[in-house]
Scaffold this motif. Structure first.
Motif, PDB file in Angstrom:
ATOM      1  N   GLU A   1       0.796  -1.199  -0.088  1.00  0.00           N
ATOM      2  CA  GLU A   1      -0.069   0.221   0.248  1.00  0.00           C
ATOM      3  C   GLU A   1       0.947   1.255   0.260  1.00  0.00           C
ATOM      4  N   VAL A   2       0.594   2.037  -0.820  1.00  0.00           N
ATOM      5  CA  VAL A   2       1.173   3.299  -0.847  1.00  0.00           C
ATOM      6  C   VAL A   2       0.235   4.154  -0.006  1.00  0.00           C
ATOM      7  N   ASP A   3       1.135   5.578   0.087  1.00  0.00           N
ATOM      8  CA  ASP A   3       0.056   7.017   0.269  1.00  0.00           C
ATOM      9  C   ASP A   3      -0.127   8.161  -1.278  1.00  0.00           C
ATOM     10  N   SER A   4       0.877   7.271  -2.116  1.00  0.00           N
ATOM     11  CA  SER A   4       0.994   8.481  -3.539  1.00  0.00           C
ATOM     12  C   SER A   4       1.280   7.463  -4.504  1.00  0.00           C
ATOM     13  N   TYR A   5       0.763   7.542  -5.336  1.00  0.00           N
ATOM     14  CA  TYR A   5       0.620   7.153  -7.205  1.00  0.00           C
ATOM     15  C   TYR A   5       1.708   7.606  -8.082  1.00  0.00           C
ATOM     16  N   GLU A   6       2.097   8.903  -7.755  1.00  0.00           N
ATOM     17  CA  GLU A   6       2.716   9.314  -8.384  1.00  0.00           C
ATOM     18  C   GLU A   6       4.167   9.199  -8.291  1.00  0.00           C
ATOM     19  N   PRO A   7       4.930   8.805  -9.868  1.00  0.00           N
ATOM     20  CA  PRO A   7       6.427   8.792  -9.576  1.00  0.00           C
ATOM     21  C   PRO A   7       6.800  10.242  -8.580  1.00  0.00           C
ATOM     22  N   THR A   8       8.168   9.869  -8.205  1.00  0.00           N
ATOM     23  CA  THR A   8       8.978  11.073  -7.759  1.00  0.00           C
ATOM     24  C   THR A   8       9.717  11.585  -8.580  1.00  0.00           C
ATOM     25  N   GLU A   9       9.216  13.112  -8.157  1.00  0.00           N
ATOM     26  CA  GLU A   9      10.237  14.290  -8.969  1.00  0.00           C
ATOM     27  C   GLU A   9      11.098  13.673  -9.566  1.00  0.00           C
ATOM     28  N   ASN A  10      12.099  12.431  -9.498  1.00  0.00           N
ATOM     29  CA  ASN A  10      13.525  11.814 -10.251  1.00  0.00           C
ATOM     30  C   ASN A  10      13.637  10.840 -11.062  1.00  0.00           C
ATOM     31  N   GLY A  11      11.464  10.346 -11.253  1.00  0.00           N
ATOM     32  CA  GLY A  11      11.055  10.195 -12.580  1.00  0.00           C
ATOM     33  C   GLY A  11      11.483   8.195 -12.067  1.00  0.00           C
ATOM     34  N   GLU A  12      11.409   8.333 -10.348  1.00  0.00           N
ATOM     35  CA  GLU A  12      11.512   6.591 -10.115  1.00  0.00           C
ATOM     36  C   GLU A  12      10.368   6.255  -9.448  1.00  0.00           C
ATOM     37  N   SER A  13       9.846   5.173  -9.940  1.00  0.00           N
ATOM     38  CA  SER A  13       8.335   4.641  -9.149  1.00  0.00           C
ATOM     39  C   SER A  13       7.662   4.536  -7.643  1.00  0.00           C
ATOM     40  N   PRO A  14       7.029   5.307  -7.370  1.00  0.00           N
ATOM     41  CA  PRO A  14       6.192   5.464  -6.609  1.00  0.00           C
ATOM     42  C   PRO A  14       6.841   4.224  -5.522  1.00  0.00           C
ATOM     43  N   LEU A  15       7.390   2.781  -5.526  1.00  0.00           N
ATOM     44  CA  LEU A  15       7.665   2.168  -4.447  1.00  0.00           C
ATOM     45  C   LEU A  15       8.263   2.762  -4.409  1.00  0.00           C
ATOM     46  N   ALA A  16       9.300   3.220  -4.411  1.00  0.00           N
ATOM     47  CA  ALA A  16      11.139   3.757  -4.614  1.00  0.00           C
ATOM     48  C   ALA A  16      10.932   4.961  -2.937  1.00  0.00           C
ATOM     49  N   ASN A  17       9.581   5.451  -2.848  1.00  0.00           N
ATOM     50  CA  ASN A  17       9.475   5.781  -1.179  1.00  0.00           C
ATOM     51  C   ASN A  17       9.219   5.128   0.024  1.00  0.00           C
ATOM     52  N   MET A  18       9.161   3.922  -0.366  1.00  0.00           N
ATOM     53  CA  MET A  18       8.127   2.688  -0.043  1.00  0.00           C
ATOM     54  C   MET A  18       9.121   2.229   1.139  1.00  0.00           C
ATOM     55  N   THR A  19      10.891   3.017   1.953  1.00  0.00           N
ATOM     56  CA  THR A  19      11.235   2.472   2.168  1.00  0.00           C
ATOM     57  C   THR A  19      11.452   0.551   3.202  1.00  0.00           C
ATOM     58  N   ASP A  20      10.586   0.990   4.092  1.00  0.00           N
ATOM     59  CA  ASP A  20      10.028  -0.201   4.769  1.00  0.00           C
ATOM     60  C   ASP A  20      10.443  -1.579   3.807  1.00  0.00           C
ATOM     61  N   TRP A  21       9.481  -1.759   2.936  1.00  0.00           N
ATOM     62  CA  TRP A  21       9.648  -2.180   1.687  1.00  0.00           C
ATOM     63  C   TRP A  21      10.595  -2.543   0.668  1.00  0.00           C
ATOM     64  N   VAL A  22      11.273  -1.536   0.110  1.00  0.00           N
ATOM     65  CA  VAL A  22      12.278  -1.886  -0.528  1.00  0.00           C
ATOM     66  C   VAL A  22      13.695  -2.284   0.069  1.00  0.00           C
ATOM     67  N   ASN A  23      13.812  -1.596   1.891  1.00  0.00           N
ATOM     68  CA  ASN A  23      15.069  -2.489   2.328  1.00  0.00           C
ATOM     69  C   ASN A  23      14.668  -3.439   2.922  1.00  0.00           C
ATOM     70  N   THR A  24      15.935  -4.655   2.432  1.00  0.00           N
ATOM     71  CA  THR A  24      15.280  -5.932   3.062  1.00  0.00           C
ATOM     72  C   THR A  24      17.179  -6.610   3.087  1.00  0.00           C
ATOM     73  N   THR A  25      16.537  -7.856   2.591  1.00  0.00           N
ATOM     74  CA  THR A  25      18.666  -8.757   2.843  1.00  0.00           C
ATOM     75  C   THR A  25      18.086  -9.797   2.021  1.00  0.00           C
ATOM     76  N   CYS A  26      19.636  -9.801   0.787  1.00  0.00           N
ATOM     77  CA  CYS A  26      19.505 -10.459   0.564  1.00  0.00           C
ATOM     78  C   CYS A  26      19.990 -12.348   0.552  1.00  0.00           C
ATOM     79  N   PRO A  27      19.089 -13.076  -0.842  1.00  0.00           N
ATOM     80  CA  PRO A  27      19.043 -13.781  -0.773  1.00  0.00           C
ATOM     81  C   PRO A  27      19.708 -15.061  -0.830  1.00  0.00           C
ATOM     82  N   HIS A  28      21.452 -14.104  -0.971  1.00  0.00           N
ATOM     83  CA  HIS A  28      22.111 -15.026  -1.294  1.00  0.00           C
ATOM     84  C   HIS A  28      22.756 -14.892  -0.449  1.00  0.00           C
ATOM     85  N   CYS A  29      23.685 -13.748  -0.050  1.00  0.00           N
ATOM     86  CA  CYS A  29      24.553 -13.585   0.488  1.00  0.00           C
ATOM     87  C   CYS A  29      24.066 -13.090   2.432  1.00  0.00           C
ATOM     88  N   GLY A  30      22.409 -12.765   2.580  1.00  0.00           N
ATOM     89  CA  GLY A  30      21.777 -12.303   3.781  1.00  0.00           C
ATOM     90  C   GLY A  30      22.836 -11.335   4.275  1.00  0.00           C
TER      91      GLY A  30
END
Length: 802
Positions: free
Chosen positions: A454-483
């Motif tokens: 779920e996102v608060d805004s569906y507008e692309p970011t000012e630098n042209g990235e997807s709205p998902l780029a602002n979802m830091t909790d979703w974006v930040n994760t662990t590498c499936p390969h090295c952890g």
């Protein structure tokens, strides 16, 4: 009894679905038949009367095939991801999922009101996580096999939507969605290596039944050509390589052109003496679409690079290098050798900027009045090639380039790798994470589907990235390969993704262990008949064939091609002959037609309006005419007698109609099939009555076109057990399709002088004798000598007299 469609049509639609008569079975001893239409994008505008033309046509095919004893799969679903929904959501501050559900409900109600025999039990939706789980799974397989990769690419960028557009989404330099300016921009993009399949995509067109025009569009888009790569040294020590189909004209290459984005420009930046001019030109070129840049008729522009020259490898002459926007970095090598004497575009550029023009093919100079074709002339001013034909010269120069390490033979394709990522929210998340240590790492298949947060805004970011780029909790994760720490990919897939494999999911739509079971795929694929618009016979067809071939290579699907047969339909235009659109005010809502005239009338008219493969204007008068035909059929009940089979007087018309309607349906000649039924109903009324067997046969023949009224007549008159749609298609006797008598035209010296009714199998002697005995013909001959008697069997007699 007056015909009233109100209530009747809804009644039968409900009964069909409750009894599941159109639900296909994956466990049947019947032969299978898989009919498919392009599943619709559920826009907020709903259907207009042009949309159901394809659905109705394939519905007629599907209904007839069921009557012929086939287990028919005719499925439906929703191609529901996409930019229009996201734009609407942004504008109206509502979640795209809410918009999508509302639009689908509207479309579904409209389609069901038309009585299309879809198997609604297999309904799919590309935005459903249980569906796009498998879209993501296919992407992971492409990635693992080296066919999905990331690279810096020059893309079309909408300055308003702030997202990347495919070439087909750019019209006259602006975004087709919002009308805003589109510029060229370099961004890191996910790419699919469709070019790996270019040759197979051409070769395997021999395996399928597609119209020639569709095959031609596929081949033209792929753009296979044979030629040579030629290496041009430069005065700065670097090398520029060009691809050309005309290496024979190398002696006439008097300058080179590279694209404004060519990477060598940056390498040479410190040595190019007019870099400010170059930068200004690059900036201007970035604002143009590929279409604008390559338009043949546009004025030629460019900048000569001062401080560097190329060296023609065939004669070691230094030649100037220009940048010009008509050369694209995405095509070929981003550089061309220019031969102005034999290429109109190069000639216009040379006349403006001054490089010499040297004729190297006699008679092939583009500016000669006697210009023929520079591919068929004789070589001149070409040293070792002089006197050779063009084809001979191509062979010799390619061999020379290879032996002297200055080039090589090359097969080239116009097709480029598929730009697969979009900087937007409403699309399938790409199941890849980026780790500083491990690079791009695929998500484990067990973690699919990777769902949209779920996102608060569906507008692309000012630098042209997807709205998902602002979802830091979703974006930040662990590498499936090295952890270690990693970031999710925030680009999403294009709308093409879900539509590239949807036909496979229909075969087993509830499977949560695979995109479909092997048993279902082996039973149902390939699709037997796929119909869609001509506008989708390049990219959608190409993309889905590519995905299918890849799945075939990794042994997921059993066939190399997805569709055995493809046909295309023409648009239904407004009454003014223009394409239907709100802006033109000529849109006809099918709901209004169904309400006033009934679904059966609309179905008949959509098929009767003209040649199915050509565009045809809507006609209010025509719809009324089809309504009268439905009423005439309904009123046959008023002249129904109690007993009887097909009467001798109507035996030939019935057998001929059975044959014609059956053949015409298979050949997309729906208009002439309906005309045959209209002719037969005239014969029936002329006879003054109709027997139960005659009504039964006529009803089955009409059922694929007008399913509701035929079910009602069948039920009211107890013409048989179960429903009409569960009956057997009537057979015909070829011998009974022949007329007992025929009309023979009689000519005298080629001019028609009379017509005679004769037995269908009349021989020449009898036909000629009857002609000569006719009073009108005798008068026309007037005692003259008959020199020749000509007989065309079953058609005419021509008496040549003097």
């Amino acid at each position: 009894m007056k015909y009233d469609h109100t209530g009747m049509e809804a009644k039968w639609q409900k009964q069909w679905e409750e009894k599941g008569v159109f639900h296909a079975s994956n466990d049947s001893d019947k032969p299978k038949y898989y009919t498919l239409i392009e599943f619709p994008y559920p826009s907020g505008q709903g259907l207009h009367v042009g949309h159901p033309r394809s659905y109705t046509a394939l519905d007629i095919v599907a209904r007839k095939r069921r009557l012929m004893g086939y287990n028919v799969l005719y499925p439906i679903g929703w191609d529901a991801f996409g930019l229009p929904t996201e734009n609407f959501a942004i504008k109206n501050h509502v979640h795209p999922e809410v918009v999508t559900k509302k639009n689908i409900a509207r479309f579904k109600q409209q389609l069901q009101s038309l009585g299309i025999s879809f198997d609604w039990s297999r309904e799919i939706n590309t935005t459903d996580p249980s569906y796009y789980k498998w879209t993501q799974w296919i992407f992971l397989q492409l990635f693992k096999h080296g066919l999905a990769y990331k690279k810096e690419a020059s893309v079309n960028w909408c300055t308003s939507c702030k997202c990347v557009l495919a070439n087909e989404e750019v019209v006259n330099g602006v975004c087709e969605r919002c009308g805003s300016e589109v510029v060229r921009k370099v961004k890191s993009q996910w790419m699919l290596k469709i070019t790996e399949y270019a040759q197979r995509l051409i070769d395997d067109l021999d395996l399928v039944d597609y119209p020639d025009r569709v095959k031609a569009q596929q081949k033209n888009w792929i753009g296979r050509s044979t030629g040579a790569e030629v290496d041009f040294d430069t005065t700065l020590g670097d090398k520029l390589t060009v691809y050309t189909t005309r290496p024979d004209t190398l002696f006439g290459a008097t300058y080179m052109v590279i694209s404004p984005e060519h990477p060598m420009i940056e390498k040479w930046a410190g040595q190019i003496q007019n870099m400010d001019e170059v930068r200004a030109y690059q900036e201007a070129a970035a604002k143009k679409s590929d279409f604008e840049r390559t338009e043949v008729a546009k004025d030629k522009t460019g900048v000569k690079l001062l401080g560097v020259q190329a060296i023609n490898p065939i004669n070691d002459r230094e030649i100037p290098i220009f940048i010009s926007d008509y050369v694209l970095v995405s095509y070929g090598t981003g550089a061309i050798m220019a031969v102005p004497a034999h290429d109109t575009r190069d000639w216009e550029f040379a006349k403006k900027f001054g490089p010499p023009i040297i004729e190297v093919v006699k008679g092939g100079n583009v500016q000669e009045e006697a210009f023929t074709d520079c591919a068929t002339g004789i070589m001149v001013n070409s040293g070792l090639l002089d006197g050779l034909s063009v084809e001979e010269a191509k062979v010799k120069i390619t061999k020379w380039l290879t032996e002297n390490h200055r080039g090589r033979a090359k097969v080239n394709f116009k097709l480029r790798d598929w730009v697969f990522s979009r900087q937007r929210y409403w699309g399938e998340p790409i199941p890849i994470v980026y780790c500083e240590k491990c690079g791009y790492v695929p998500l484990p298949e067990s973690e699919l589907p990777l769902t949209l947060p779920e996102v608060d805004s569906y507008e692309p970011t000012e630098n042209g990235e997807s709205p998902l780029a602002n979802m830091t909790d979703w974006v930040n994760t662990t590498c499936p390969h090295c952890g270690g720490p990693a970031k999710r990919e925030t680009d999403t897939m294009p709308q093409w993704a879900g539509s590239s494999w949807y036909f496979l999911r229909y075969t087993d739509p509830c499977n949560d262990q695979a995109l479909a079971s092997q048993q279902a795929l082996e039973y149902w694929t390939p699709v037997d008949w796929y119909n869609g618009g001509m506008e989708h016979t390049t990219l959608h067809l190409l993309y889905s064939r590519f995905w299918h071939k890849f799945l075939y290579d990794i042994k997921v699907v059993p066939t190399p091609e997805p569709y055995a047969k493809r046909t295309s339909h023409g648009m239904i235009l407004g009454e003014n002959g223009e394409k239907m659109s709100k802006s033109r005010g000529n849109v006809v809502n099918p709901d209004d037609i169904v309400k006033e005239y009934g679904a059966d009338t609309m179905r008949l008219f959509e098929m009767f309006i003209g040649d199915f493969e050509k565009a045809a204007p809507w006609s209010a008068a025509g719809i009324r005419g089809c309504r009268r035909f439905v009423e005439r059929y309904w009123n046959l009940q008023d002249i129904l007698v109690k007993d009887g089979g097909i009467r001798a007087s109507l035996e030939t018309p019935f057998h001929k109609t059975i044959k014609k309607v059956g053949e015409d349906i298979e050949n997309l000649k729906f208009n002439t099939a309906i005309a045959a039924l209209m002719s037969l109903i005239n014969d029936i009324y002329d006879s003054g009555s109709i027997t139960p067997e005659e009504l039964k046969v006529f009803t089955i023949l009409l059922n694929p076109f007008a399913p509701h009224v035929t079910e009602e007549v069948w039920s009211l008159n107890m013409l048989g057990e179960e429903m009409v749609c569960q009956q057997q298609w009537p057979a015909y006797d070829e011998d009974k399709c022949k007329d007992e008598t025929i009309e023979i035209v009689v000519q005298v010296n080629g001019k028609v002088r009379g017509k005679l009714s004769m037995p269908a199998d009349v021989a020449k002697d009898a036909a000629v004798s009857a002609a000569k005995a006719d009073e009108k013909i005798c008068a026309a001959i007037g005692g003259k000598t008959i020199l020749k008697e000509i007989y065309v069997p079953g058609k005419l007699v021509n008496l040549v007299v003097k």
